[in-house]
Write a protein that holds these residues in place. Structure first.
Motif, mmCIF file in Angstrom:
data_model
loop_
_atom_site.group_PDB
_atom_site.id
_atom_site.type_symbol
_atom_site.label_atom_id
_atom_site.label_comp_id
_atom_site.label_asym_id
_atom_site.label_seq_id
_atom_site.Cartn_x
_atom_site.Cartn_y
_atom_site.Cartn_z
ATOM 1 N N VAL A 244 3.129 10.131 2.410
ATOM 2 C CA VAL A 244 2.415 8.847 2.384
ATOM 3 C C VAL A 244 2.423 8.207 3.764
ATOM 4 N N LEU A 245 3.596 8.182 4.401
ATOM 5 C CA LEU A 245 3.702 7.544 5.723
ATOM 6 C C LEU A 245 2.884 8.297 6.765
ATOM 7 N N LEU A 246 2.904 9.624 6.701
ATOM 8 C CA LEU A 246 2.121 10.402 7.654
ATOM 9 C C LEU A 246 0.621 10.171 7.453
ATOM 10 N N ALA A 247 0.203 10.035 6.193
ATOM 11 C CA ALA A 247 -1.214 9.772 5.918
ATOM 12 C C ALA A 247 -1.637 8.428 6.496
ATOM 13 N N ILE A 248 -0.760 7.438 6.393
ATOM 14 C CA ILE A 248 -1.099 6.100 6.893
ATOM 15 C C ILE A 248 -1.201 6.084 8.410
ATOM 16 N N GLU B 231 1.896 11.770 -10.278
ATOM 17 C CA GLU B 231 0.972 12.902 -10.351
ATOM 18 C C GLU B 231 1.710 14.236 -10.294
ATOM 19 N N ARG B 232 2.744 14.315 -9.477
ATOM 20 C CA ARG B 232 3.424 15.589 -9.245
ATOM 21 C C ARG B 232 4.512 15.898 -10.260
ATOM 22 N N ALA B 233 5.148 14.874 -10.788
ATOM 23 C CA ALA B 233 6.245 15.120 -11.742
ATOM 24 C C ALA B 233 6.194 14.100 -12.874
ATOM 25 N N PRO B 234 5.151 14.148 -13.699
ATOM 26 C CA PRO B 234 5.005 13.141 -14.750
ATOM 27 C C PRO B 234 6.093 13.209 -15.813
ATOM 28 N N LEU C 173 2.124 6.555 -7.141
ATOM 29 C CA LEU C 173 1.049 7.382 -7.691
ATOM 30 C C LEU C 173 1.302 8.866 -7.429
ATOM 31 N N LEU C 174 1.748 9.191 -6.214
ATOM 32 C CA LEU C 174 1.991 10.579 -5.853
ATOM 33 C C LEU C 174 3.119 11.177 -6.697
ATOM 34 N N ASP D 185 0.826 -1.197 0.000
ATOM 35 C CA ASP D 185 0.000 0.000 0.000
ATOM 36 C C ASP D 185 0.866 1.256 0.000
ATOM 37 N N ILE D 186 1.943 1.239 0.826
ATOM 38 C CA ILE D 186 2.871 2.371 0.873
ATOM 39 C C ILE D 186 3.491 2.594 -0.498
ATOM 40 N N ALA D 187 3.950 1.507 -1.121
ATOM 41 C CA ALA D 187 4.590 1.599 -2.436
ATOM 42 C C ALA D 187 3.612 2.137 -3.478
#
Length: 295
Positions: free
Chosen positions: A111-115, A36-39, A32-33, A25-27
């Motif tokens: 990501v880690l903070l969101a989890i 999205e931010r630097a395609p 994805l992030l 899930d972390i990966a």
């Protein structure tokens, strides 16, 4: 959700429990992030990002489940350290900027903070867990930046070496006669490349004479003269003769004023004169095509 009475929670263990079983899930979130931010980032190949994310996420969870201090984990935990270094080196070689690489580490922190926000409902515990994550990712970010700079320096050194080799080709002028035409400034690094290429060409071509042409060298000072002397001595150790050509009047005057003794070195004013002398030494009678033999 994890909640705990005040004073009863081991923050680190709660964080470990929050991440256990969630490496995938972390990966996924991290990849994805970043996309999205630097395609358009040259390092953001989805397959490579996925490999980085899987490796780093697993290493983070494993490292947290140890007794290593959080601020030293990135440097002391072998699996985590190697995962961070591999990521940084790959991105340096892919042409990503240091800013983009640092932003990737910050994205992982998000990501880690969101989890942990999803997993912990005690505000004091959540704050402590967030501080732990920040401490860990800040150390990982510092290691990532240092490794990135090492990687870029390695690339610059390699490219500089390649440019030096291209700018100092060794040419086969005649049977058993090779030459290296020097153009521009001659310094220690370039002289070393000249010496290595010239000695290798002497061996490959079974050359009897090596010509060092300095017609394109603008100035000759004490350092340049010493470099030339070292190269001549190395050529002689290979059993070949050495001729220096391109000794213009101004350069001859400079060498004389510097008090540099070249009495035992064969010199000629032009490359043509040096080649004529080389033919006499080798007994050459027929020309061979001039082809580069070393770069």
């Amino acid at each position: 959700m994890v909640s705990s009475p005040a004073g009863a929670a081991d923050v680190r263990q709660v964080v470990v429990e929050s991440f256990k079983g969630r490496a995938d899930d972390i990966a996924d979130r991290w990849v994805l992030l970043q996309l999205e931010r630097a395609p358009m980032d040259p390092a953001n190949n989805e397959r490579d990002l996925r490999y980085e994310a899987d490796t780093l996420a697993a290493a983070l969870v494993t490292a947290l489940d140890t007794t290593l201090p959080v601020d030293q984990m990135a440097n002391q935990h072998r699996e985590l350290r190697e995962a961070v270094r591999e990521l940084s080196l790959r991105r340096a070689r892919a042409g990503a900027t240091p800013t983009a690489t640092s932003l990737s580490v910050l994205a992982l922190k998000e990501v880690l903070l969101a989890i942990i926000r999803e997993s912990i409902d005690d505000s004091d515990l959540l704050l402590s867990a967030a501080l732990l994550i920040n401490q860990l990712l800040d150390a990982a970010g510092a290691l990532s930046f240092a490794t990135y700079m090492e990687g870029r320096e390695e690339i610059i050194r390699r490219q500089s070496r390649q440019l030096l080799e291209v700018s100092t080709p060794v040419v086969r002028l005649w049977r058993q006669v090779v030459a290296v035409p020097l153009i521009g400034t001659l310094d220690t690094a370039r002289t070393q490349v000249v010496m290595e290429n010239l000695l290798q060409a002497i061996q490959d071509e079974d050359a009897q004479v090596a010509i060092i042409d300095i017609t394109g060298v603008p100035t000759v000072d004490t350092a340049v003269a010493q470099h030339l002397m070292q190269t001549v001595r190395a050529v002689r150790l290979m059993g070949a003769g050495c001729i220096i050509s391109g000794i213009r009047p101004t350069i001859a005057q400079t060498i004389a004023q510097l008090g540099i003794d070249l009495f035992d070195i064969l010199t000629r004013a032009t490359l043509a004169e040096a080649l004529s002398e080389a033919m006499k030494i080798t007994g050459g009678s027929a020309p061979a095509p001039s082809t580069p033999v070393s770069r």
